[in-house]
Design a protein around this motif. Sequence first.
Motif, mmCIF file in Angstrom:
data_model
loop_
_atom_site.group_PDB
_atom_site.id
_atom_site.type_symbol
_atom_site.label_atom_id
_atom_site.label_comp_id
_atom_site.label_asym_id
_atom_site.label_seq_id
_atom_site.Cartn_x
_atom_site.Cartn_y
_atom_site.Cartn_z
ATOM 1 N N SER A 6 0.848 -1.185 0.000
ATOM 2 C CA SER A 6 0.000 0.000 0.000
ATOM 3 C C SER A 6 0.885 1.238 0.000
ATOM 4 O O SER A 6 1.572 1.523 0.976
ATOM 5 C CB SER A 6 -0.900 0.022 1.235
ATOM 6 O OG SER A 6 -1.415 1.327 1.444
ATOM 7 N N LYS A 8 0.004 4.364 -0.033
ATOM 8 C CA LYS A 8 -0.443 5.389 0.922
ATOM 9 C C LYS A 8 0.082 5.094 2.328
ATOM 10 O O LYS A 8 0.419 6.017 3.076
ATOM 11 C CB LYS A 8 -1.971 5.481 0.926
ATOM 12 C CG LYS A 8 -2.537 6.233 -0.258
ATOM 13 C CD LYS A 8 -4.039 6.291 -0.249
ATOM 14 C CE LYS A 8 -4.605 7.160 0.822
ATOM 15 N NZ LYS A 8 -6.073 7.350 0.693
ATOM 16 N N GLN A 295 -4.734 -5.267 -8.128
ATOM 17 C CA GLN A 295 -5.624 -4.455 -7.299
ATOM 18 C C GLN A 295 -5.543 -2.948 -7.600
ATOM 19 O O GLN A 295 -6.343 -2.169 -7.086
ATOM 20 C CB GLN A 295 -5.305 -4.670 -5.808
ATOM 21 C CG GLN A 295 -5.558 -6.075 -5.295
ATOM 22 C CD GLN A 295 -4.422 -7.034 -5.631
ATOM 23 O OE1 GLN A 295 -3.291 -6.608 -5.839
ATOM 24 N NE2 GLN A 295 -4.736 -8.322 -5.713
ATOM 25 N N THR A 296 -4.587 -2.554 -8.417
ATOM 26 C CA THR A 296 -4.411 -1.128 -8.714
ATOM 27 C C THR A 296 -5.561 -0.613 -9.570
ATOM 28 O O THR A 296 -5.862 -1.190 -10.625
ATOM 29 C CB THR A 296 -3.085 -0.873 -9.456
ATOM 30 O OG1 THR A 296 -2.001 -1.428 -8.702
ATOM 31 C CG2 THR A 296 -2.863 0.624 -9.644
ATOM 32 N N LEU A 297 -6.203 0.438 -9.119
ATOM 33 C CA LEU A 297 -7.301 1.038 -9.882
ATOM 34 C C LEU A 297 -6.750 1.946 -10.972
ATOM 35 O O LEU A 297 -6.062 2.919 -10.691
ATOM 36 C CB LEU A 297 -8.227 1.838 -8.954
ATOM 37 C CG LEU A 297 -8.932 1.056 -7.849
ATOM 38 C CD1 LEU A 297 -9.785 2.001 -6.995
ATOM 39 C CD2 LEU A 297 -9.805 -0.051 -8.444
ATOM 40 N N ASP A 303 -10.909 10.262 -3.628
ATOM 41 C CA ASP A 303 -11.877 10.228 -2.535
ATOM 42 C C ASP A 303 -12.682 11.526 -2.565
ATOM 43 O O ASP A 303 -12.149 12.609 -2.293
ATOM 44 C CB ASP A 303 -11.137 10.085 -1.202
ATOM 45 C CG ASP A 303 -12.091 9.960 -0.013
ATOM 46 O OD1 ASP A 303 -13.315 10.144 -0.202
ATOM 47 O OD2 ASP A 303 -11.607 9.688 1.100
ATOM 48 N N THR A 311 -6.541 9.499 -2.670
ATOM 49 C CA THR A 311 -7.183 8.419 -3.407
ATOM 50 C C THR A 311 -8.247 7.737 -2.553
ATOM 51 O O THR A 311 -8.201 7.782 -1.326
ATOM 52 C CB THR A 311 -6.150 7.370 -3.846
ATOM 53 O OG1 THR A 311 -5.460 6.883 -2.704
ATOM 54 C CG2 THR A 311 -5.161 7.974 -4.827
ATOM 55 N N ALA A 312 -9.185 7.088 -3.231
ATOM 56 C CA ALA A 312 -10.271 6.391 -2.530
ATOM 57 C C ALA A 312 -9.784 5.084 -1.925
ATOM 58 O O ALA A 312 -10.367 4.584 -0.960
ATOM 59 C CB ALA A 312 -11.421 6.130 -3.490
ATOM 60 N N ASP A 313 -8.712 4.506 -2.483
ATOM 61 C CA ASP A 313 -8.184 3.242 -1.963
ATOM 62 C C ASP A 313 -6.798 3.475 -1.353
ATOM 63 O O ASP A 313 -6.339 4.612 -1.236
ATOM 64 C CB ASP A 313 -8.123 2.186 -3.065
ATOM 65 C CG ASP A 313 -7.146 2.565 -4.178
ATOM 66 O OD1 ASP A 313 -6.688 3.731 -4.185
ATOM 67 O OD2 ASP A 313 -6.837 1.714 -5.023
ATOM 68 N N THR A 314 -6.135 2.390 -0.968
ATOM 69 C CA THR A 314 -4.813 2.512 -0.341
ATOM 70 C C THR A 314 -3.690 2.564 -1.366
ATOM 71 O O THR A 314 -2.525 2.609 -1.008
ATOM 72 C CB THR A 314 -4.552 1.336 0.609
ATOM 73 O OG1 THR A 314 -4.550 0.108 -0.148
ATOM 74 C CG2 THR A 314 -5.612 1.271 1.700
#
Length: 324
Positions: A6, A8, A295-297, A303, A311-314
Motif C-alpha cells: 500500500s 499510501k 488491485q491497482t485502480l 476520494d 485516493t479512494a483506496d490505499t
Amino acid sequence: MGNTISVKEISSGYTIDVLASCAFGVNANAINDGNGEFPKILRKIFELKTIALIKQTLVVFLPWLAKFLKLKISENDVDVFVRKTLWDVVGHREKNGIERQDFLLINQKEELDDDDYAAQAHSFLLAGFHTSANTTSFALYELATRPDMQTRLRQEILDVLDKHGGKITHDALMEMTYLDMVISETLRKYPILPFLDRMTLRDYKIPGTNIVLEKGTSVFIPLLGFHNDPKYFPNPKEFNPERFTLENRKSIPNYAYMPFGEGPRKCIGMRFGLITVKTGLVHLLSKFEVRPCQQTLIPLVLDKTATMLTTADTLPLTFSLINS
C-alpha cells in the motif's frame, strides 16, 4: 516477482517519521509500526467524521461563526499529546545537555511562549503530513503506470548518486532536474489543496471591472480548476513532466500554477516539503522498480469526501528489488 504494498501506508509512515524527527526530535518508527502514538494522533487530526467536517466547513467558510462558537478543529487529546511530547523532549534535552538542529532548537532560540510553541508544532503536523505523503503517493502511481518515465528518472537518480558517492545530499537532489519536473507535474495534476482561501485586508477593485471586493471578503482560489484548465495546460489529464522544463516554465502564466500559493502568504514549508518528497522517491526508485498490480485502480479514483486530494483506496502497487 515483487511484493504488493500500500503506497499510501508507506508514504504516510515515511512522512510521519520525518515530521516526528524534525518537529519533535523523536523517532516515531511509523513505517514499521503503524499503530504507534504518532500515526494514531495524525489519523485523529485528519479523521473525516461528520462533526469534524462541520467544524472544518465553518472554520473555512464562516470563520466569524467558528470564532464566536469557539470551535476547535482538533480534539483535546491531540493537543495534550503535542504539548506533552514537546515538553518531555525539551526537558530531556535540558537535563542531558543535548542540542539538535531541528524545530525545537529554532523555537527555543526564538523564546516562544508555551501556547505559541505548541501551536507551531501542531501546524507543522497539519501542514506537512497530507501534503508530502499524498504527493509521494501520486508520483509513484504515475511513474508505475509509465515505465519509460520511471526508467528515465531512475537513471538520473543513479547517475547523480554515483557522482556524489552514493549519498543523498541537498546538492545531489538539486541536480536531479527530471525529478523536479516529475514532482512539479504531480502537483499540477494533483494539487493536494484543491483550493486556497484568503481574506481581503482592504477594499480592492478588480482591474478592468466595476467589481469591488470589500475588506473582510473571503476569496476562494480554485487551484484544481486552474491546474486542469487546457487554456494554461494543453491536454491537462495527461501526465507530462515536460511542461516543467526550464524553457517551458516560462510559458506558464503567472498564478496559473501555484500548488504552494503565491505572494507573501506562500507556504513557508515549501522547500521542506519538496525535499521530503524528493528524498523519499530517491530512496525508493534507486532500489525498486514500481509497477501496477491486479488491485491497482486504473484510472486512479479520488476520494470525493476528503477535504484534501487523496485516493479512494490505499493505492496498492508492486515493488520489485532491482539487481545491482
